[in-house]
Design an enzyme around this catalytic site. Structure first.
Site, PDB file in Angstrom:
ATOM      1  N   SER A  97       8.389 -10.963   6.732  1.00  0.00           N
ATOM      2  CA  SER A  97       7.344 -11.440   6.784  1.00  0.00           C
ATOM      3  C   SER A  97       7.270 -12.944   7.165  1.00  0.00           C
ATOM      4  O   SER A  97       7.363 -13.468   8.461  1.00  0.00           O
ATOM      5  CB  SER A  97       6.717 -11.651   5.198  1.00  0.00           C
ATOM      6  OG  SER A  97       5.052 -12.214   5.126  1.00  0.00           O
ATOM      7  N   ASP A 227       1.121  -1.621   6.681  1.00  0.00           N
ATOM      8  CA  ASP A 227       1.229  -3.065   6.400  1.00  0.00           C
ATOM      9  C   ASP A 227      -0.387  -3.701   5.829  1.00  0.00           C
ATOM     10  O   ASP A 227      -1.084  -3.390   6.386  1.00  0.00           O
ATOM     11  CB  ASP A 227       2.088  -3.992   7.132  1.00  0.00           C
ATOM     12  CG  ASP A 227       2.296  -5.176   6.425  1.00  0.00           C
ATOM     13  OD1 ASP A 227       1.316  -5.821   5.648  1.00  0.00           O
ATOM     14  OD2 ASP A 227       3.124  -5.200   7.016  1.00  0.00           O
ATOM     15  N   HIS A 256       3.680  -3.667   3.479  1.00  0.00           N
ATOM     16  CA  HIS A 256       4.699  -4.374   3.908  1.00  0.00           C
ATOM     17  C   HIS A 256       5.660  -5.529   2.978  1.00  0.00           C
ATOM     18  O   HIS A 256       7.221  -5.641   3.760  1.00  0.00           O
ATOM     19  CB  HIS A 256       3.760  -5.688   3.009  1.00  0.00           C
ATOM     20  CG  HIS A 256       4.281  -7.321   3.616  1.00  0.00           C
ATOM     21  ND1 HIS A 256       4.116  -7.676   5.209  1.00  0.00           N
ATOM     22  CD2 HIS A 256       4.328  -8.710   2.769  1.00  0.00           C
ATOM     23  CE1 HIS A 256       4.592  -8.456   5.034  1.00  0.00           C
ATOM     24  NE2 HIS A 256       4.929  -9.902   4.022  1.00  0.00           N
TER      25      HIS A 256
END
Length: 276
Positions: A97, A227, A256
């Site tokens: 991320s 995601d 995610h």
């Protein structure tokens, strides 16, 4: 475990496990978490004979809750400080991320620091927010709302995110793991509200396009096709087109937070890439 003090006086917490002469993997966590989020990967790769390193980003986890410097330039500089202190040049850098953006910025900003390979998992590059030059991005109001929720009730917000879209627990038929939700909440609440508030701007408005283009080493891009936090079509798919030596693996149905929920698959693909 210990601390590295950066040139601007911030104490960065780090973990460093494994034989000193083993190949090194350096893990970069996502927002608003800490190095603890890599438990499933660090234990796995430790057993595979690697030396594993992870740090808590400034203002996150056990690092100093400094009020400023919550931008990608400072994030990359902090990584460089840890790398130099531990002498772990030539590592494989793995980011999830926001951590994926940090990896891209570090590799591009420090071309003279040897890096073996880079891995971007569910990562925010090349650019999340919608602009004239990035019409497929998410509206700025999406990120403004994240800041507003953090401002109003950070504790509740940090329960709602993992209980919902982060791990895909809001999908029909999904089995919610309350311990996973609480671990996310615990990590988030360890960090500083100011760092997290500013971090939303850092991960959403930083344009990583030029950084991605500068990366010379092999890059593995892993992204879940479901995601809901960093949509695959505007991130992983585009990043794969920008790096010079990239490999993209996308996973139908993966969320995610797939390094946690799908750790076995992610670890297997990471290991294959690192050993290739």
């Amino acid at each position: 475990m210990g601390y590295v003090t950066t040139k601007d006086g911030v104490d960065i917490f780090y973990k460093d496990w494994g034989p000193r002469d083993a190949p090194v993997i350096f893990f970069h966590h996502g927002w608003p978490l800490s190095s603890d989020d890599w438990d499933a990967q660090m234990l796995f790769f430790l057993k595979e004979g690697f030396r594993v390193v992870a740090h808590d980003r400034r203002g996150h986890g056990r690092s100093t809750q400094v009020w400023d410097g919550h931008d990608m330039d400072h994030y990359a500089d902090d990584v460089a400080a840890v790398v130099e202190y531990l002498g772990v040049q030539g590592a494989v850098h793995v980011g999830h991320s926001t951590g994926g953006g940090e990896v891209a910025y570090y590799v591009a900003r420090y071309p003279n620091d040897p890096v073996a390979k880079a891995v971007l998992i569910s990562a925010v590059p090349p650019l999340m927010v919608k602009t004239e030059s990035n019409p497929d991005g998410l509206p700025k109001e999406v990120f403004d709302d994240l800041q507003n929720q953090l401002f109003k009730n950070r504790s509740q917000f940090y329960h709602d995110v993992p209980a919902g879209p982060f791990y895909g627990f809001n999908r029909p038929g999904a089995k919610v793991s309350e311990p996973v939700v609480l671990n996310w909440w615990r990590q988030g609440m360890m960090g500083g509200a100011k760092a997290h508030y500013d971090g939303i701007v850092a991960f959403s408005q930083t344009d990583f396009t030029e950084a991605l283009k500068k990366i010379e080493v092999p890059v593995l891009i892993l992204h879940g096709e479901d995601d809901q936090v960093v949509p695959f079509e505007i991130s992983g798919k585009k990043s794969a087109e920008l790096v010079k030596n990239g490999k993209l693996i996308s996973y139908p149905g993966f969320p995610h937070g797939m390094p946690t929920t799908e750790a076995e698959t992610i670890n297997k693909d990471l290991l294959a890439f690192i050993r290739s």
